[in-house]
Write a protein that holds these residues in place. Structure first.
Motif, PDB file in Angstrom:
ATOM      1  N   UNK A   1      16.457  10.215  13.882  1.00 11.74           N
ATOM      2  CA  UNK A   1      15.831  10.416  15.172  1.00 11.74           C
ATOM      3  C   UNK A   1      14.315  10.464  15.005  1.00 11.74           C
ATOM      4  N   UNK A   2      13.576  10.150  16.086  1.00 16.37           N
ATOM      5  CA  UNK A   2      12.113  10.156  15.977  1.00 16.37           C
ATOM      6  C   UNK A   2      11.546  11.564  15.804  1.00 16.37           C
ATOM      7  N   UNK A   3      12.348  12.600  16.048  1.00 12.75           N
ATOM      8  CA  UNK A   3      11.895  13.979  15.839  1.00 12.75           C
ATOM      9  C   UNK A   3      12.337  14.548  14.508  1.00 12.75           C
ATOM     10  N   UNK A   4      13.010  13.739  13.690  1.00  8.48           N
ATOM     11  CA  UNK A   4      13.519  14.198  12.398  1.00  8.48           C
ATOM     12  C   UNK A   4      12.365  14.508  11.430  1.00  8.48           C
ATOM     13  N   UNK A   5      12.418  15.673  10.824  1.00  2.66           N
ATOM     14  CA  UNK A   5      11.410  16.079   9.837  1.00  2.66           C
ATOM     15  C   UNK A   5      12.100  16.722   8.642  1.00  2.66           C
TER      16      UNK A   5
ATOM     17  N   UNK B   1      10.206   6.105  12.251  1.00  2.00           N
ATOM     18  CA  UNK B   1       9.040   6.172  13.120  1.00  2.00           C
ATOM     19  C   UNK B   1       8.533   4.774  13.478  1.00  2.00           C
ATOM     20  N   UNK B   2       8.599   3.860  12.520  1.00  2.82           N
ATOM     21  CA  UNK B   2       8.137   2.491  12.754  1.00  2.82           C
ATOM     22  C   UNK B   2       9.011   1.788  13.794  1.00  2.82           C
TER      23      UNK B   2
ATOM     24  N   UNK C   1       3.742  10.195  31.195  1.00  5.45           N
ATOM     25  CA  UNK C   1       2.656   9.910  32.125  1.00  5.45           C
ATOM     26  C   UNK C   1       1.487   9.231  31.444  1.00  5.45           C
ATOM     27  N   UNK C   2       1.171   9.685  30.231  1.00  4.73           N
ATOM     28  CA  UNK C   2       0.060   9.063  29.491  1.00  4.73           C
ATOM     29  C   UNK C   2       0.383   7.611  29.140  1.00  4.73           C
TER      30      UNK C   2
ATOM     31  N   UNK D   1      -7.659   8.444  21.658  1.00  6.61           N
ATOM     32  CA  UNK D   1      -7.899   8.398  23.095  1.00  6.61           C
ATOM     33  C   UNK D   1      -6.728   7.799  23.863  1.00  6.61           C
ATOM     34  N   UNK D   2      -5.730   7.318  23.161  1.00  7.00           N
ATOM     35  CA  UNK D   2      -4.591   6.696  23.821  1.00  7.00           C
ATOM     36  C   UNK D   2      -3.379   7.599  23.793  1.00  7.00           C
ATOM     37  N   UNK D   3      -2.271   7.058  23.284  1.00  6.71           N
ATOM     38  CA  UNK D   3      -1.053   7.847  23.166  1.00  6.71           C
ATOM     39  C   UNK D   3      -1.218   8.892  22.066  1.00  6.71           C
ATOM     40  N   UNK D   4      -0.562  10.018  22.249  1.00  6.58           N
ATOM     41  CA  UNK D   4      -0.667  11.121  21.293  1.00  6.58           C
ATOM     42  C   UNK D   4       0.719  11.646  20.973  1.00  6.58           C
ATOM     43  N   UNK D   5       0.876  12.291  19.805  1.00  5.17           N
ATOM     44  CA  UNK D   5       2.169  12.899  19.501  1.00  5.17           C
ATOM     45  C   UNK D   5       2.571  13.873  20.601  1.00  5.17           C
ATOM     46  N   UNK D   6       3.870  13.998  20.928  1.00  6.86           N
ATOM     47  CA  UNK D   6       5.023  13.452  20.205  1.00  6.86           C
ATOM     48  C   UNK D   6       5.332  11.972  20.459  1.00  6.86           C
ATOM     49  N   UNK D   7       4.544  11.281  21.300  1.00  6.99           N
ATOM     50  CA  UNK D   7       4.741   9.841  21.460  1.00  6.99           C
ATOM     51  C   UNK D   7       4.451   9.147  20.128  1.00  6.99           C
ATOM     52  N   UNK D   8       5.186   8.084  19.851  1.00  5.33           N
ATOM     53  CA  UNK D   8       5.040   7.364  18.584  1.00  5.33           C
ATOM     54  C   UNK D   8       4.653   5.924  18.884  1.00  5.33           C
ATOM     55  N   UNK D   9       3.522   5.492  18.354  1.00  8.19           N
ATOM     56  CA  UNK D   9       3.109   4.088  18.462  1.00  8.19           C
ATOM     57  C   UNK D   9       2.454   3.707  17.146  1.00  8.19           C
TER      58      UNK D   9
END
Length: 385
Positions: free
Chosen positions: A67-71, A172-173, A244-245, A327-335
């Motif tokens: 999952x993208x939240x896996x740590x 994440x990729x 929203x961002x 200045x764009x997307x920020x965590x927890x968003x992944x790009x």
């Protein structure tokens, strides 16, 4: 006086019905474009690459091992593992089976940096369609199967290594591909809708409407793109959520990117509005909207499709640059841009060069879109058919 050429007999000079020339003569434009596009080998390979990217976008939860939240805090900046089909160094001797070697770690007492090495004695079994973390495919179908992953979900299997937070870089990729590519595609579609409508209105009506649209275009183009992006992105509230961002950043990029296409469409409409088929459509009682978008616009749709594919890379690079600058997307968003923030620190990059893999993905996707755009532009050239 030179002798007159003998008259052609019936059927002479006409290619046979099933010949390649005859088939090409009868073929519709879309088939001619496809046949010409297939001759562009780089474009064809790039198209397959982009088709694979679309599969990843649609099925990223299934394609990602985690999952993208896996740590995993035990393995921060762990190096990539090598996927193996057999094992000869393990305690049981030669063994078949898909697996990776586990890790052994050692911490430097002075720098406190943790170094990892492969441990053949710690065998991590890997499988396809394995049971792992639960998710909802397409946001609707509950599933827990992943394309590839460890047979025991608690085992470390990091084919591309891990990030500074202990996240699987491969997972994440995969998730970042969906975000960055969708920003580029959706942003370009919005920009093209705006550019086509305003460019068509400007070129079709002319007069004060044309002057107003052109002055607006010149005003936007006079401001450098990067400062304009940064200024608009900086105006966003810091408490805005990732969804929203995402939509606001996409809209910002679209509002800046429509001007070039609008000028191209305007020029085409200026050249076409005096053509006979446009005059015939007007005399037939067609409305202005029908004349513009049902008669004039389809006449150069192939050019628009080629321009569309060439514009997506610029949009992806814009989102990546904004997110990389914070200045764009920020965590927890992944790009891809968010992922490359770690790679901007030399102290981290010197010990974990695999963090540059998202940058390699950006380069490959941008080149693929450019090659496909070049192939479409050449294939759609009417003078080649």
């Amino acid at each position: 006086m030179s002798p007159q050429p003998a008259p052609l007999e019936e059927g002479e000079g006409i290619p046979p019905e099933n010949s390649a020339e005859a088939v090409r003569t009868r073929a519709p434009q879309r088939k001619l474009v496809w046949w010409a596009f297939k001759k562009h080998k780089l474009a064809l390979v790039s198209a397959w690459l982009l088709a694979g990217m679309l599969v990843v976008i649609a099925l990223c939860e299934f394609m990602a091992p985690f999952d993208d939240r896996h740590r995993d805090s035990e393995y921060t900046t762990a190096p990539p593992q090598v996927l193996k089909l057999w094992d000869t160094d393990g305690p049981e001797g030669f063994r078949w089976g898909l697996h990776v070697d586990g890790y052994t770690s050692e911490q430097d007492p002075r720098s406190l940096r943790i170094t990892y090495e492969a441990n053949p004695e710690d065998r991590v079994e890997v499988g396809f369609f394995v049971k792992g973390e639960a998710y909802e495919l397409f946001g609707l179908i509950p599933m827990d199967r992943h394309l590839i992953g460890p047979k025991d979900v608690d085992d470390p299997m990091y084919l591309f290594g891990t990030t500074t937070d202990g996240q699987d870089l491969l997972s994440q990729l995969v998730y970042a591909t969906r975000v960055s590519a969708s920003v580029g595609i959706i942003g370009v579609l919005l920009a093209f809708m705006l550019g086509i409508v305003l460019g068509a209105v400007s070129g079709y009506f002319g007069g004060w409407i044309d002057n107003a649209v052109q002055r607006l275009i010149e005003l936007i183009m006079a401001v450098p793109s990067i400062p304009l992006w940064l200024g608009l992105a900086a105006a966003l509230p810091t408490q805005m959520g990732p969804v929203g961002r995402y939509f606001i950043i996409t809209t910002i990029l679209a509002l800046v990117a429509w001007t070039g296409l609008a000028r191209e469409v305007r020029g085409r409409f200026l050249a076409l509005r005096s053509e006979e088929f446009v005059t015939s459509a007007r005399l037939d009682g067609s409305s202005h909207g029908r004349v513009m978008f049902r008669h004039m616009l389809p006449s150069f749709s192939s050019h628009i499709i080629a321009a569309l594919s060439l514009s997506i890379p610029g949009m992806i690079l814009a989102e990546t640059a904004l997110s990389w600058l914070g200045m764009g997307l920020r965590p927890p968003a992944v790009s891809w841009g968010v992922q490359l923030q770690d790679a901007s620190k030399w102290s981290v990059l010197s010990g974990a060069p695999w963090l540059l893999i998202p940058g390699l993905c950006v380069v490959l996707v941008v080149l693929a879109f450019n090659f496909v755009g070049d192939g479409l532009r050449d294939a759609a050239d009417p003078y080649k058919h």
